[in-house]
Design a protein around this motif. Structure first.
Motif, PDB file in Angstrom:
ATOM      1  N   PHE A  78      23.147  70.278  26.126  1.00 38.21           N
ATOM      2  CA  PHE A  78      22.361  71.092  27.509  1.00 38.21           C
ATOM      3  C   PHE A  78      22.775  72.342  26.808  1.00 38.21           C
ATOM      4  O   PHE A  78      21.665  72.826  27.790  1.00 38.21           O
ATOM      5  CB  PHE A  78      23.194  71.211  28.389  1.00 38.21           C
ATOM      6  CG  PHE A  78      22.628  69.679  29.892  1.00 38.21           C
ATOM      7  CD1 PHE A  78      21.633  70.101  29.571  1.00 38.21           C
ATOM      8  CD2 PHE A  78      23.549  68.541  29.974  1.00 38.21           C
ATOM      9  CE1 PHE A  78      21.173  68.629  30.740  1.00 38.21           C
ATOM     10  CE2 PHE A  78      23.121  67.049  31.039  1.00 38.21           C
ATOM     11  CZ  PHE A  78      22.034  67.335  30.382  1.00 38.21           C
ATOM     12  N   VAL A  79      24.022  72.742  26.614  1.00 32.78           N
ATOM     13  CA  VAL A  79      23.582  74.526  27.080  1.00 32.78           C
ATOM     14  C   VAL A  79      22.679  75.122  25.287  1.00 32.78           C
ATOM     15  O   VAL A  79      21.953  75.939  25.804  1.00 32.78           O
ATOM     16  CB  VAL A  79      25.404  74.805  26.432  1.00 32.78           C
ATOM     17  CG1 VAL A  79      25.097  76.624  25.854  1.00 32.78           C
ATOM     18  CG2 VAL A  79      26.392  74.019  27.356  1.00 32.78           C
ATOM     19  N   GLY A  80      22.651  74.262  24.197  1.00 40.78           N
ATOM     20  CA  GLY A  80      21.739  74.993  22.780  1.00 40.78           C
ATOM     21  C   GLY A  80      20.346  74.697  23.854  1.00 40.78           C
ATOM     22  O   GLY A  80      19.497  75.615  23.299  1.00 40.78           O
ATOM     23  N   SER A  81      20.195  73.628  24.548  1.00 41.38           N
ATOM     24  CA  SER A  81      18.967  73.732  24.608  1.00 41.38           C
ATOM     25  C   SER A  81      17.955  74.704  25.810  1.00 41.38           C
ATOM     26  O   SER A  81      17.528  75.011  25.842  1.00 41.38           O
ATOM     27  CB  SER A  81      18.031  72.531  25.590  1.00 41.38           C
ATOM     28  OG  SER A  81      18.925  72.078  27.194  1.00 41.38           O
ATOM     29  N   ALA A  89      11.925  75.538  20.261  1.00 40.84           N
ATOM     30  CA  ALA A  89      12.768  75.159  18.973  1.00 40.84           C
ATOM     31  C   ALA A  89      14.003  74.390  19.774  1.00 40.84           C
ATOM     32  O   ALA A  89      15.176  74.508  18.711  1.00 40.84           O
ATOM     33  CB  ALA A  89      13.329  76.236  18.312  1.00 40.84           C
ATOM     34  N   GLN A  90      13.382  73.068  20.215  1.00 41.82           N
ATOM     35  CA  GLN A  90      14.713  72.304  20.924  1.00 41.82           C
ATOM     36  C   GLN A  90      14.632  71.499  20.085  1.00 41.82           C
ATOM     37  O   GLN A  90      16.259  70.590  20.064  1.00 41.82           O
ATOM     38  CB  GLN A  90      14.044  71.458  22.192  1.00 41.82           C
ATOM     39  CG  GLN A  90      13.916  72.420  23.291  1.00 41.82           C
ATOM     40  CD  GLN A  90      13.189  72.015  24.526  1.00 41.82           C
ATOM     41  OE1 GLN A  90      12.285  71.513  24.339  1.00 41.82           O
ATOM     42  NE2 GLN A  90      14.105  71.835  25.468  1.00 41.82           N
ATOM     43  N   ILE A  96      22.492  72.019  16.007  1.00 37.71           N
ATOM     44  CA  ILE A  96      23.758  72.246  17.092  1.00 37.71           C
ATOM     45  C   ILE A  96      25.026  70.874  16.970  1.00 37.71           C
ATOM     46  O   ILE A  96      26.351  71.287  16.886  1.00 37.71           O
ATOM     47  CB  ILE A  96      23.589  72.873  18.186  1.00 37.71           C
ATOM     48  CG1 ILE A  96      22.202  74.376  18.164  1.00 37.71           C
ATOM     49  CG2 ILE A  96      24.707  73.302  18.774  1.00 37.71           C
ATOM     50  CD1 ILE A  96      22.039  74.820  18.894  1.00 37.71           C
ATOM     51  N   VAL A  97      24.309  70.431  17.588  1.00 36.46           N
ATOM     52  CA  VAL A  97      25.838  69.416  17.966  1.00 36.46           C
ATOM     53  C   VAL A  97      26.569  69.057  16.426  1.00 36.46           C
ATOM     54  O   VAL A  97      27.340  68.219  16.976  1.00 36.46           O
ATOM     55  CB  VAL A  97      24.859  67.970  19.020  1.00 36.46           C
ATOM     56  CG1 VAL A  97      25.822  66.427  19.125  1.00 36.46           C
ATOM     57  CG2 VAL A  97      24.615  68.592  20.306  1.00 36.46           C
ATOM     58  N   GLY A  98      25.181  68.417  16.454  1.00 35.57           N
ATOM     59  CA  GLY A  98      26.204  67.567  14.801  1.00 35.57           C
ATOM     60  C   GLY A  98      27.132  68.295  13.930  1.00 35.57           C
ATOM     61  O   GLY A  98      28.388  68.181  13.671  1.00 35.57           O
ATOM     62  N   ILE A  99      26.818  69.930  13.329  1.00 34.61           N
ATOM     63  CA  ILE A  99      27.511  70.892  12.928  1.00 34.61           C
ATOM     64  C   ILE A  99      28.793  70.869  13.185  1.00 34.61           C
ATOM     65  O   ILE A  99      30.267  70.878  13.344  1.00 34.61           O
ATOM     66  CB  ILE A  99      26.494  72.067  12.380  1.00 34.61           C
ATOM     67  CG1 ILE A  99      25.890  71.614  11.296  1.00 34.61           C
ATOM     68  CG2 ILE A  99      27.446  73.046  11.843  1.00 34.61           C
ATOM     69  CD1 ILE A  99      24.651  72.523  11.034  1.00 34.61           C
ATOM     70  N   ALA A 100      28.496  71.435  14.797  1.00 33.53           N
ATOM     71  CA  ALA A 100      29.744  71.574  15.469  1.00 33.53           C
ATOM     72  C   ALA A 100      30.422  70.752  15.733  1.00 33.53           C
ATOM     73  O   ALA A 100      31.992  70.592  15.734  1.00 33.53           O
ATOM     74  CB  ALA A 100      29.222  71.866  16.873  1.00 33.53           C
ATOM     75  N   GLY A 176      25.080  64.033  21.947  1.00 32.36           N
ATOM     76  CA  GLY A 176      23.655  64.709  21.832  1.00 32.36           C
ATOM     77  C   GLY A 176      22.171  64.100  21.771  1.00 32.36           C
ATOM     78  O   GLY A 176      21.351  64.339  22.227  1.00 32.36           O
ATOM     79  N   TYR A 177      22.722  62.852  21.830  1.00 31.71           N
ATOM     80  CA  TYR A 177      21.089  62.462  21.255  1.00 31.71           C
ATOM     81  C   TYR A 177      20.712  61.174  22.074  1.00 31.71           C
ATOM     82  O   TYR A 177      19.520  61.470  23.024  1.00 31.71           O
ATOM     83  CB  TYR A 177      21.587  60.448  20.433  1.00 31.71           C
ATOM     84  CG  TYR A 177      20.600  59.740  20.047  1.00 31.71           C
ATOM     85  CD1 TYR A 177      19.285  60.130  19.174  1.00 31.71           C
ATOM     86  CD2 TYR A 177      20.682  58.784  21.002  1.00 31.71           C
ATOM     87  CE1 TYR A 177      18.409  58.817  19.216  1.00 31.71           C
ATOM     88  CE2 TYR A 177      19.522  57.671  20.592  1.00 31.71           C
ATOM     89  CZ  TYR A 177      18.367  57.547  19.720  1.00 31.71           C
ATOM     90  OH  TYR A 177      17.395  57.005  19.934  1.00 31.71           O
ATOM     91  N   ILE A 178      21.750  61.241  23.407  1.00 35.39           N
ATOM     92  CA  ILE A 178      21.245  60.642  24.897  1.00 35.39           C
ATOM     93  C   ILE A 178      20.221  62.275  25.793  1.00 35.39           C
ATOM     94  O   ILE A 178      19.533  62.052  25.869  1.00 35.39           O
ATOM     95  CB  ILE A 178      22.184  60.147  25.318  1.00 35.39           C
ATOM     96  CG1 ILE A 178      23.223  58.651  24.926  1.00 35.39           C
ATOM     97  CG2 ILE A 178      22.063  59.629  26.972  1.00 35.39           C
ATOM     98  CD1 ILE A 178      24.137  58.811  25.085  1.00 35.39           C
ATOM     99  N   ILE A 179      21.625  62.989  25.285  1.00 33.77           N
ATOM    100  CA  ILE A 179      20.494  64.219  26.445  1.00 33.77           C
ATOM    101  C   ILE A 179      19.206  64.526  25.671  1.00 33.77           C
ATOM    102  O   ILE A 179      18.477  64.949  26.659  1.00 33.77           O
ATOM    103  CB  ILE A 179      22.213  65.398  26.471  1.00 33.77           C
ATOM    104  CG1 ILE A 179      23.085  64.686  27.514  1.00 33.77           C
ATOM    105  CG2 ILE A 179      21.100  66.291  27.166  1.00 33.77           C
ATOM    106  CD1 ILE A 179      22.690  64.448  28.201  1.00 33.77           C
ATOM    107  N   SER A 180      19.452  64.206  25.002  1.00 36.61           N
ATOM    108  CA  SER A 180      17.961  64.852  23.488  1.00 36.61           C
ATOM    109  C   SER A 180      16.464  64.517  24.047  1.00 36.61           C
ATOM    110  O   SER A 180      15.377  64.699  24.476  1.00 36.61           O
ATOM    111  CB  SER A 180      17.876  65.465  22.417  1.00 36.61           C
ATOM    112  OG  SER A 180      19.449  65.765  22.505  1.00 36.61           O
TER     113      SER A 180
END
Length: 267
Positions: A78-81, A89-90, A96-100, A176-180
């Motif tokens: 959510f925050v990244g989007s 560049a969504q 972001i999610v994977g690395i963090a 992150g996958y679900i939200i994206s």
């Protein structure tokens, strides 16, 4: 007069901190010696007790780790989007999610959960044994409480923290996958491809190293505060609280130091 009182209070506080540090160093030394004796086959502990501790640290903690990690992954997405949407560049939400999650957040969140749940239980159990003079009974019979009580708890957390961290990685990426894919309408295959490309194996090892360090910190904080607590109910309560505080503080400090070291080493 006020300055004298203030000076006396600060001096007492510094003396207390120094004594706590000395006690902690001595406790670490005893654990190191006990682990050395275990490796040499000169000490042992009950396997049944060890397996019960492993179950508590692992299976009984999975549900809470699942919930927290899934929600953290969703929050990151959510925050990244919000910012990435401004640049169109969504898809980089996956990065972001994977690395963090893999590099540090999964280990930190898992460590905090384990510190609040397992570290507190270690302190409470050993604190009650100290209050009931059971630990003194171990010493009377020539049994080292460090070898019999502390070592299995340290080993259990060393075993289960990396497992829980890997599981938290997967749950965070799933969040992150679900939200994206469901709310931001990103392509599922492209999201997974970006995640796979962004998450390097070195990031996984860094996260696992964090988890091992956190496991040691939590186990030592809980066991040390439990064994050295006062012999009354109030002392057990204070020991439990201090175990959680020390565990979480140690996790934050260790995260900062390891992040700086990784930055210096360029990994």
């Amino acid at each position: 007069m006020l300055q004298e009182k203030l000076y006396g209070a600060l001096s007492g506080k510094f003396v207390s901190i120094g004594e706590s540090m000395n006690a902690g160093v001595g406790f670490l030394g005893e654990i190191a010696l006990a682990l050395g004796r275990l490796a040499a086959g000169k000490s042992c502990f009950r396997r049944v007790d060890f397996m019960l501790i492993v179950q508590r640290c692992g299976i009984e903690t999975v549900l809470l780790v699942s919930l927290i990690s899934l929600l953290v992954g969703m929050i990151l997405a959510f925050v990244g989007s919000i910012q990435l949407e401004l640049f169109g560049a969504q898809i980089f939400i996956a990065d972001i999610v994977g690395i963090a999650m893999v590099r540090v957040l999964s280990a930190v969140m898992t460590g905090i959960i384990v510190a609040g749940r397992i570290g507190a239980s270690f302190a409470a159990e050993l604190g009650m044994m100290q209050a009931n003079e059971e630990i003194d009974a171990f010493r009377t019979f020539g049994i080292s409480p460090i070898e019999f009580l502390v070592v299995p708890r340290v080993l259990a957390l060393l075993m289960m923290m990396p497992v829980l961290t890997i599981y938290a990685d997967l749950m965070g990426i799933l969040g992150g996958y679900i939200i994206s894919t469901q709310m931001l309408n990103l392509n599922p295959a492209e999201y997974l491809a970006h995640t796979q490309k962004a998450v390097k194996i070195s990031y996984v090892w860094i996260g696992l190293l964090h988890s091992l360090v956190f496991g040691v910190i939590i186990a030592i904080a809980g066991c040390q505060k439990g064994i050295m607590c006062e012999r009354n109910a109030a002392g057990v309560g204070r020991a439990t609280t201090m175990a959680v505080v020390m565990g979480i503080t140690g996790i934050v400090v260790a995260t900062a130091l390891m992040t700086y070291i990784c930055h210096v080493l360029g990994v």
